[in-house]
Write a protein that holds these residues in place. Structure first.
Motif, PDB file in Angstrom:
ATOM      1  N   ILE A  21      -0.607  -8.478   1.139  1.00  0.00           N
ATOM      2  CA  ILE A  21       0.357  -9.343   0.463  1.00  0.00           C
ATOM      3  C   ILE A  21       1.584  -8.492   0.143  1.00  0.00           C
ATOM      4  O   ILE A  21       1.453  -7.381  -0.396  1.00  0.00           O
ATOM      5  N   ALA A  22       2.759  -8.989   0.495  1.00  0.00           N
ATOM      6  CA  ALA A  22       4.006  -8.250   0.240  1.00  0.00           C
ATOM      7  C   ALA A  22       5.001  -9.184  -0.433  1.00  0.00           C
ATOM      8  O   ALA A  22       5.229 -10.303   0.033  1.00  0.00           O
ATOM      9  N   GLU A  23       5.571  -8.723  -1.539  1.00  0.00           N
ATOM     10  CA  GLU A  23       6.591  -9.475  -2.265  1.00  0.00           C
ATOM     11  C   GLU A  23       7.732  -8.535  -2.618  1.00  0.00           C
ATOM     12  O   GLU A  23       7.498  -7.361  -2.935  1.00  0.00           O
ATOM     13  N   VAL A  24       8.943  -9.047  -2.573  1.00  0.00           N
ATOM     14  CA  VAL A  24      10.126  -8.239  -2.863  1.00  0.00           C
ATOM     15  C   VAL A  24      10.849  -8.854  -4.054  1.00  0.00           C
ATOM     16  O   VAL A  24      11.127 -10.058  -4.073  1.00  0.00           O
ATOM     17  N   LEU A  25      11.153  -8.028  -5.047  1.00  0.00           N
ATOM     18  CA  LEU A  25      11.899  -8.448  -6.236  1.00  0.00           C
ATOM     19  C   LEU A  25      13.198  -7.655  -6.303  1.00  0.00           C
ATOM     20  O   LEU A  25      13.191  -6.419  -6.242  1.00  0.00           O
ATOM     21  N   LEU A  29       9.367  -3.419  -4.046  1.00  0.00           N
ATOM     22  CA  LEU A  29       8.417  -4.026  -3.106  1.00  0.00           C
ATOM     23  C   LEU A  29       7.010  -3.909  -3.688  1.00  0.00           C
ATOM     24  O   LEU A  29       6.556  -2.798  -3.993  1.00  0.00           O
ATOM     25  N   LYS A  30       6.347  -5.059  -3.864  1.00  0.00           N
ATOM     26  CA  LYS A  30       4.974  -5.047  -4.387  1.00  0.00           C
ATOM     27  C   LYS A  30       4.010  -5.307  -3.237  1.00  0.00           C
ATOM     28  O   LYS A  30       4.013  -6.372  -2.630  1.00  0.00           O
ATOM     29  N   LEU A  31       3.208  -4.283  -2.944  1.00  0.00           N
ATOM     30  CA  LEU A  31       2.204  -4.372  -1.883  1.00  0.00           C
ATOM     31  C   LEU A  31       0.822  -4.552  -2.508  1.00  0.00           C
ATOM     32  O   LEU A  31       0.476  -3.878  -3.488  1.00  0.00           O
ATOM     33  N   ILE A  32       0.045  -5.440  -1.936  1.00  0.00           N
ATOM     34  CA  ILE A  32      -1.337  -5.642  -2.375  1.00  0.00           C
ATOM     35  C   ILE A  32      -2.240  -5.452  -1.167  1.00  0.00           C
ATOM     36  O   ILE A  32      -2.167  -6.207  -0.192  1.00  0.00           O
ATOM     37  N   ASN A  33      -3.067  -4.427  -1.242  1.00  0.00           N
ATOM     38  CA  ASN A  33      -4.059  -4.177  -0.202  1.00  0.00           C
ATOM     39  C   ASN A  33      -5.359  -4.865  -0.612  1.00  0.00           C
ATOM     40  O   ASN A  33      -6.078  -4.383  -1.483  1.00  0.00           O
ATOM     41  N   LYS A  34      -5.680  -6.000  -0.016  1.00  0.00           N
ATOM     42  CA  LYS A  34      -6.856  -6.791  -0.396  1.00  0.00           C
ATOM     43  C   LYS A  34      -8.137  -6.301   0.266  1.00  0.00           C
ATOM     44  O   LYS A  34      -9.220  -6.795  -0.052  1.00  0.00           O
TER      45      LYS A  34
END
Length: 516
Positions: A410-414, A435-440
């Motif tokens: 999951i990648a989100e940019v603020l 950049l917020k990365l989530i390694n699930k």
């Protein structure tokens, strides 16, 4: 309209709309369906009490970690972004219930419903401490003495310990159960943990120990809408009135109607006997305290009682009422299908045992369909079965495909909200992003961060390669820099790609410069 409508206050007439429920004392029974029910209870309770204690990859196998917003179910981890799969799972559960009801009636209620499972366990403890049906009835009817206090106290003590264990296990699905157990002595539970253990223990004690069949009759909506899914080909527990009527006691030695010249009755006569026996129950039936909600249309005030039949005219039912005594909801299955029946099969085991003693064939009470009881052909595969089955198959296939093909990244940019842009002394324009990365996944992954379009005068500064641990939420500070000629708003894309190319995410954003 001038005519007054008379009002009658119910309580002033000594009546009430509430009728106190007569306690049901189910008699112990043995047989093939009882063994199946015991096996189901042991299996289901075993899963409930064992699963929180199992470990999987160094963590609790089944854990609904609400603070971390993650659900662990063995090798699967569900994040908030996977809520769709949990919703779909509930839809699958409902569709499974519809499919099984249309096909096999209320087998869920009789063997797998939590209310049935825990009530059966509480009944075992009640029999251990107070004895079987007759002893329990005698104990409740007698005065309070030392024996009654001891037996009642022992029963409620066992119920309380089992209920507390149930509440503790329930909370253990949401709080790591080993940690919860370690904080029991010395007592260091939080307020909410204590509340939910006690609340669930009280609910278990009340539902399985006190309310019992009333939950099925009055609180569970399934019993109310199940008739919408029933038809004459649905599997149910049925009494065969063509063989059993007219009921009555007799001496041993009289053969079954299947062996005598009398044979089976025609349906109209058999159901007439059932109807009249229900309106004018025998002394044995009244003594069994059969309950039910059978209602009849029309004025039935002049229904004649059944005459006295000669032994050779009697059916195979000897009117022993054991089928009523073993019923956990206290109904008389001989009156026909009733919504209180949970299809547990206890009456079948009881009747088969009586038939063995009389030398009669089994099957006077049996799992069957209404068409089969009436001598008509039964259709198992019918349109509603195909509809429910295809919908269920499609939903299960969609769920499995979705879970096995869901993204592990999951990648989100603020954007930095403090300033649209920064201008350096050399004239370059910079925008700040997080950049917020989530390694699930359950493994450590490396990711490359790139910018699109790459030839638009924008360049990326900061970490372009990062490493995220298993289930890690990783914030990465990024700067996008442009020369002084860039102005206004420009669209750009951040591309996050796994090092081996297995996962790729593209996030749209904007770059802002001075307005010319």
């Amino acid at each position: 309209m001038s005519k007054r409508i008379p009002l009658d206050v119910v309580d002033d007439q000594g009546n009430s709309f509430y009728v106190s429920e007569r306690k049901v004392y189910p008699r112990d029974v043995s047989g093939r369906f009882n063994r199946l029910r015991v096996a189901a209870v042991v299996w289901l309770l075993g899963m409930y009490y064992l699963f929180p204690w199992l470990s999987w990859d160094g963590r609790q196998a089944v854990l609904f970690d609400l603070p971390a917003r993650k659900f662990y179910i063995f090798g699967l981890v569900f994040w908030p972004q996977d809520f769709l799969f949990l919703a779909l799972l509930l839809i699958i559960a409902a569709m499974t219930l519809f499919f099984s009801t249309a096909l096999s009636g209320r087998l869920w209620c009789g063997y797998a419903c939590p209310q049935t499972v825990w009530t059966e366990t509480f009944l075992w403890m009640e029999r251990w401490t107070e004895g079987d049906r007759s002893r329990r009835m005698k104990l409740d009817a007698g005065p309070w003495n030392g024996e009654k206090v001891l037996r009642k106290g022992s029963k409620h003590l066992l119920w309380l310990l089992f209920a507390l264990w149930t509440g503790f296990t329930f909370v253990g699905f949401f709080t790591p159960i080993k940690d919860l157990g370690a904080r029991l002595v010395p007592f260091a539970w939080g307020g909410w943990e204590t509340f939910w253990v006690l609340f669930y223990a009280l609910a278990t004690w009340g539902n399985a120990g006190v309310l019992r069949e009333q939950v099925c009759k009055y609180m569970c909506p399934y019993a109310r809408f199940q008739s919408a899914m029933f038809d004459r080909n649905t599997l149910l527990i049925a009494y065969d009135p063509m063989r059993g009527e007219p009921r009555g006691p007799r001496k041993r030695g009289l053969g079954s109607v299947l062996e005598r010249a009398r044979g089976l009755l025609i349906p109209s006569v058999a159901y007439d006997y059932v109807f009249r026996a229900g309106r004018h129950p025998s002394a044995a039936t009244q003594a069994a305290h059969a309950k039910g909600t059978i209602t009849w249309d029309g004025d039935l005030a002049e229904v004649a009682p059944l005459p006295k039949f000669a032994p050779e005219e009697l059916g195979d039912c000897i009117d022993c009422t054991i089928c009523v005594q073993v019923c956990p909801t206290g109904i008389d299955i001989r009156n026909g299908l009733q919504y209180e029946c949970i299809a547990c099969g206890a009456c079948i085991d009881a009747c088969d045992e009586v038939m063995d003693k009389m030398g009669y064939p089994h099957g006077l009470i049996r799992y069957s369909t209404q068409n089969a009881i009436d001598g008509k052909p039964t259709r198992v595969l019918r349109p509603r079965i195909f509809v429910y089955g295809l919908l269920l198959l499609g939903l299960c296939g969609a769920w499995v495909w979705g879970v096995t093909h869901r993204s592990e990244l999951i990648a989100e940019v603020l954007r930095d909200r403090n300033a649209l842009y920064r201008q350096s002394a050399d004239g370059s324009i910079a925008n700040d992003y997080t950049l917020k990365l989530i390694n699930k996944s359950q493994e450590t992954r490396r990711y490359r961060i790139m910018l699109e379009p790459a030839d638009a005068g924008l360049r990326l500064q900061g970490q372009t390669e990062v490493q995220a641990g298993p289930e890690q939420v990783l914030p990465v500070a990024l700067n996008v820099v442009a020369d002084g000629e860039v102005s206004g708003r420009r669209a750009l894309r951040f591309v996050v790609e796994r090092e081996d190319g297995g996962e790729k995410r593209v996030v749209d954003s904007s770059f802002f410069g001075p307005v010319q």
